[in-house]
Design an enzyme around this catalytic site. Structure first.
Site, PDB file in Angstrom:
ATOM      1  N   TYR A 139      60.044  29.421  75.203  1.00  0.00           N
ATOM      2  CA  TYR A 139      61.347  30.600  75.874  1.00  0.00           C
ATOM      3  C   TYR A 139      62.416  29.399  75.006  1.00  0.00           C
ATOM      4  CZ  TYR A 139      65.300  32.327  78.806  1.00  0.00           C
ATOM      5  OH  TYR A 139      66.184  33.191  79.018  1.00  0.00           O
ATOM      6  N   LYS A 169      61.126  33.025  72.593  1.00  0.00           N
ATOM      7  CA  LYS A 169      62.361  33.803  72.671  1.00  0.00           C
ATOM      8  C   LYS A 169      63.544  32.587  72.210  1.00  0.00           C
ATOM      9  CE  LYS A 169      64.858  35.573  77.134  1.00  0.00           C
ATOM     10  NZ  LYS A 169      66.027  35.291  76.639  1.00  0.00           N
TER      11      LYS A 169
END
Ligand code: MN9
Length: 309
Positions: A139, A169
């Site tokens: 992330y 992400k």
């Protein structure tokens, strides 16, 4: 491990709280049904939106279980397990795998900053090894972690070192870097867009999936952006994206996630406020926000499937 591909809109879910700040998991099933009905194709749990960092380990496990149970295998569930303690993060990853989460994702440690890409790879290798049979998505969110390390290089080095590394992400605004991540090694990695107000730009750059907080309150609008772009109607896609930009600008007149939770309350979901340090909006701020949203037509277009609006 098979390559995973996230497609469409993945809602970064909120964590419903009672007024006293404790978890209100009884709200989760209703919220999940609404999100699935509005066309969301995955759920990202305990991320920035879900206040993962403000929850205890046991609470994070309970929230993860509630979403996995409520979704009942209909859409992929991604559990965010980032933590300053990598040992704790690794245990959260193991728990996510045990309860049948489809994917695991994590931010990097951020109190002590990660100094170089090789160290970032080692951190994520340790963490992802807690759930070795579950695809792992790093992330990347520099605005919150402070880590601006080169993610293209992270994927390059991480791809060799982390057997279950599936992708990223990508919550930053650098479309050129996002494109490079997507194109690396003939598209080996699944790179998912994380900045809702730039969805159209990301689609033009090759995004297939997007994870975001505002898909909770306006998924139909974003689906129309995706459809208009796919149909080659870029003017219409731009008009709709502009509504989203305006919506997010309005929300940002207040602390963002407390304002988002207030909007979900307006839409009929029991969400409560956020934990400190974010807090909740005062009743008078909620009134101002409602009026501002009304004046931009939010309550008409946010849930509308009609191309007339
Ligand atoms: O990662 C979210 N980012 C944060 C996803 O919460 C910091 C986004 O979905 C934003 O909330 C959204 C609005 O700025 O793009």
């Amino acid at each position: 491990m098979e390559t995973t591909r996230l497609n469409g809109l993945i809602a970064a879910t909120y964590t419903p709280l009672y007024d006293n700040g404790s978890l209100n998991l009884s709200s989760v099933p209703q919220t999940v049904e609404h999100l699935l009905a509005s066309g969301v194709s995955g759920l990202y749990v305990c991320g920035s939106t879900g206040e993962g960092m403000s929850l205890s380990g046991d609470e994070r496990r309970s929230v993860a279980e509630a979403y996995v149970t409520a979704a009942a295998g209909r859409v992929p569930i991604i559990i965010q397990v980032g933590h300053n303690s990598l040992a704790e993060a690794s245990q959260l990853a193991a728990h996510a795998q045990e309860i049948g989460a489809d994917l695991v994702s994590a931010t990097c440690p951020s109190y002590f900053k990660v100094s170089d890409v090789a160290t970032l790879v080692e951190c994520m290798a340790k963490l992802a090894s807690g759930a070795p049979d579950t695809p792992f998505y790093y992330y990347h969110i520099p605005v919150l972690t402070g880590s601006t390390l080169d993610v293209v290089e992270f994927l390059n080095q991480g791809g060799d070192r982390i057997p279950n590394l599936a992708g990223l992400k990508y919550t930053d605004t650098k479309l050129h870097e996002f494109q490079q991540c997507l194109e690396l090694d003939d598209g080996r990695f699944d790179v998912v867009w994380g900045c809702d107000e730039m969805l159209l730009g990301a689609l033009a750059t090759g995004a297939r999936g997007a994870i975001g907080s505002t898909y909770n309150i306006a998924a139909p609008l974003y689906r129309r952006i995706i459809t208009a772009f796919a149909d080659g109607d870029v003017d219409e896609a731009r008009r709709l994206q502009s509504l989203s930009v305006n919506m997010i600008r309005t929300l940002n007149h207040f602390p963002f996630h407390p304002a988002m939770k207030a909007v979900l309350e307006m839409q009929g979901f029991n969400m409560g406020g956020c934990r400190l340090p974010q807090g909740r909006l005062s009743d008078s701020d909620v009134d101002v926000l409602r009026n501002e949203l009304q004046s931009i037509g939010f309550f008409e277009w946010s849930q509308s499937e009609s191309t007339a609006i």
